[in-house]
Design an enzyme around this catalytic site. Structure first.
Site, mmCIF file in Angstrom:
data_model
loop_
_atom_site.group_PDB
_atom_site.id
_atom_site.type_symbol
_atom_site.label_atom_id
_atom_site.label_comp_id
_atom_site.label_asym_id
_atom_site.label_seq_id
_atom_site.Cartn_x
_atom_site.Cartn_y
_atom_site.Cartn_z
ATOM 1 N N ASN A 298 0.919 -1.165 0.093
ATOM 2 C CA ASN A 298 -0.241 -0.049 0.008
ATOM 3 C C ASN A 298 0.813 1.146 -0.110
ATOM 4 O O ASN A 298 1.445 1.544 0.985
ATOM 5 C CB ASN A 298 -0.802 0.045 1.234
ATOM 6 C CG ASN A 298 -1.720 1.245 1.332
ATOM 7 O OD1 ASN A 298 -1.893 1.921 0.437
ATOM 8 N ND2 ASN A 298 -2.380 1.369 2.398
ATOM 9 N N TRP A 299 1.005 1.914 -1.257
ATOM 10 C CA TRP A 299 1.769 3.093 -1.082
ATOM 11 C C TRP A 299 1.204 4.301 -0.590
ATOM 12 O O TRP A 299 2.114 5.212 -0.624
ATOM 13 C CB TRP A 299 2.172 3.298 -2.775
ATOM 14 C CG TRP A 299 3.074 2.245 -3.317
ATOM 15 C CD1 TRP A 299 3.805 1.220 -2.831
ATOM 16 C CD2 TRP A 299 3.400 2.309 -4.900
ATOM 17 N NE1 TRP A 299 4.669 0.722 -3.894
ATOM 18 C CE2 TRP A 299 4.163 1.184 -5.069
ATOM 19 C CE3 TRP A 299 2.738 2.990 -5.928
ATOM 20 C CZ2 TRP A 299 4.901 0.905 -6.378
ATOM 21 C CZ3 TRP A 299 3.325 2.711 -7.248
ATOM 22 C CH2 TRP A 299 4.242 1.620 -7.339
ATOM 23 N N LYS A 300 0.047 4.167 -0.298
ATOM 24 C CA LYS A 300 -0.483 5.572 0.375
ATOM 25 C C LYS A 300 0.002 6.687 -0.412
ATOM 26 O O LYS A 300 -0.364 6.422 -1.694
ATOM 27 C CB LYS A 300 -0.009 5.531 1.865
ATOM 28 C CG LYS A 300 -0.172 4.354 2.523
ATOM 29 C CD LYS A 300 0.192 4.357 3.951
ATOM 30 C CE LYS A 300 -0.095 3.068 4.712
ATOM 31 N NZ LYS A 300 -0.102 3.178 6.184
ATOM 32 N N HIS B 237 -9.502 1.602 4.869
ATOM 33 C CA HIS B 237 -8.146 1.530 5.390
ATOM 34 C C HIS B 237 -8.245 2.638 6.953
ATOM 35 O O HIS B 237 -9.080 3.503 6.549
ATOM 36 C CB HIS B 237 -7.026 2.181 4.570
ATOM 37 C CG HIS B 237 -5.792 2.068 5.136
ATOM 38 N ND1 HIS B 237 -5.152 2.848 6.032
ATOM 39 C CD2 HIS B 237 -4.931 1.245 5.020
ATOM 40 C CE1 HIS B 237 -4.194 2.683 6.376
ATOM 41 N NE2 HIS B 237 -3.750 1.619 5.988
ATOM 42 N N GLU C 26 -6.779 4.743 7.993
ATOM 43 C CA GLU C 26 -6.370 6.263 7.774
ATOM 44 C C GLU C 26 -7.478 6.862 7.003
ATOM 45 O O GLU C 26 -7.890 7.924 7.203
ATOM 46 C CB GLU C 26 -5.113 6.369 6.847
ATOM 47 C CG GLU C 26 -3.776 6.147 7.649
ATOM 48 C CD GLU C 26 -2.771 5.560 6.584
ATOM 49 O OE1 GLU C 26 -2.744 5.675 5.427
ATOM 50 O OE2 GLU C 26 -1.839 4.997 7.342
ATOM 51 N N GLU D 237 -5.427 -4.945 10.275
ATOM 52 C CA GLU D 237 -4.550 -3.953 10.553
ATOM 53 C C GLU D 237 -4.798 -3.027 11.851
ATOM 54 O O GLU D 237 -5.600 -2.104 12.042
ATOM 55 C CB GLU D 237 -4.655 -2.801 9.426
ATOM 56 C CG GLU D 237 -4.186 -3.564 8.000
ATOM 57 C CD GLU D 237 -3.676 -2.168 7.264
ATOM 58 O OE1 GLU D 237 -2.634 -2.670 6.605
ATOM 59 O OE2 GLU D 237 -4.281 -1.249 6.863
ATOM 60 N N GLY E 89 2.602 1.867 10.648
ATOM 61 C CA GLY E 89 3.671 3.154 10.462
ATOM 62 C C GLY E 89 4.453 3.429 11.802
ATOM 63 O O GLY E 89 4.984 4.420 11.909
ATOM 64 N N SER F 29 3.318 -2.348 10.149
ATOM 65 C CA SER F 29 4.831 -2.640 10.523
ATOM 66 C C SER F 29 5.346 -3.811 10.174
ATOM 67 O O SER F 29 6.368 -4.366 10.854
ATOM 68 C CB SER F 29 5.093 -2.361 11.668
ATOM 69 O OG SER F 29 4.893 -0.759 12.395
ATOM 70 N N GLY G 43 2.811 -1.274 4.130
ATOM 71 C CA GLY G 43 3.013 0.209 3.977
ATOM 72 C C GLY G 43 4.596 0.333 3.675
ATOM 73 O O GLY G 43 4.920 0.506 2.512
ATOM 74 N N GLY G 44 5.027 1.104 4.699
ATOM 75 C CA GLY G 44 6.561 1.485 4.475
ATOM 76 C C GLY G 44 7.364 0.779 3.875
ATOM 77 O O GLY G 44 8.324 1.078 2.997
#
Ligand code: 13P
Length: 264
Positions: A11-13, A95, A97, A177, A183, A223, A244-245
């Site tokens: 997930n590049w966000k 998500h 966010e 999640e 993150g 993470s 993500g990251g």
């Protein structure tokens, strides 16, 4: 052993320009193309997708959000027909966010899932509790509410038909999640994640029957790194990862997926 095929999605966000995305894919897509026992996907900004989907067919492409209406006055949203016309295979839904910053609710999440599945597209429905909810011992209640309200809002009665014709790739995937792990560098332990995944699967069994519960894939997100992917993916109810990251660098994410594929 499980018969579920693992699914890894980056997930590049809100990251990457078109040029950066292209450079990523030139390294990443060939690196994962030999892995035929796992599904590999990337969830990119809607603005990036048209430049990527036909050029890089070796991975599954996901949007990060998709509206339930066919078209209309919904500023900032994208529709299932826009995704289909752009060769996008599905979308993330709800998500955390978007739940926290964009007013996503369990009801709207369910409507999005229904629209995607109805269009023959994949949906990755995200659920998970906050740190305050976990500390208060309420994580099971939170997950139960997210699942029951979300599934009710889909209006879907015949899940077997709704999940599409490919038994190894049901159109719906769930992603657990925990918000406190996203993150933060503080992933859930494999035991915590397995406990939550088993809880979700038992809810699915009670609500939709054991066949659907057994078929649906539940990804873990929060993470996930090269360091913890082996242990997480070794758990019986963890069927892949939403990353993500650690999905932003092509070499690193390709290595992470290859590790996960070994455990698949
Ligand atoms: P991180 O892997 O950066 O914790 O993000 C997880 C996530 O939100 C994936 O959707």
């Amino acid at each position: 052993m499980t018969s579920r095929r693992k699914i890894f999605v980056g997930n590049w966000k809100m990251n990457k320009t078109p040029q950066e995305a292209q450079a990523f894919c030139e390294t990443f897509v060939p690196a994962v193309n030999g892995l035929n026992n796992v599904d590999v996907g990337l969830a990119a900004s809607a603005l990036l997708l048209p430049g990527l989907t036909t050029r890089f067919r070796g991975v599954q492409w996901f949007a990060q959000n998709c509206h339930w209406a066919a078209s209309g006055a919904f500023t900032g949203e994208v529709s299932t027909s826009m995704l289909k016309a752009t060769d996008v295979g599905g979308s993330l839904v709800a998500h955390s966010e978007r739940r926290q910053m964009c007013g996503e609710t369990n009801a709207s999440a369910g409507q999005r899932v229904a629209a995607l599945l109805g269009a023959g597209l994949q949906a990755i429905l995200c659920v998970g509790e906050t740190l305050a909810e976990r500390d208060a011992g309420r994580w099971q209640d939170v997950l139960r509410t997210q699942l029951s309200e979300g599934f009710a809002a889909t209006g879907i009665k015949h899940w077997s038909a709704a999940l599409g014709s490919d038994p190894s790739r049901p159109l719906l995937t769930l992603a657990y999640e925990p918000v406190w792990a996203i993150g933060t560098g503080r992933a859930a332990t494999s035991a915590q994640a397995q406990e939550a995944h088993a809880f979700i699967r038992s809810w699915l069994k009670e609500s939709l029957g054991s066949d659907i519960a057994h078929r649906l894939r539940i990804q873990y997100g929060g993470s996930v790194t090269l360091q913890n992917v082996d242990e997480l993916m070794g758990m019986p109810d963890i069927d892949g990862a939403l990353v993500g990251g650690a999905s932003l660098k092509a070499d690193d994410f390709a290595q992470l997926v290859a590790r996960g594929a070994r455990i698949a």
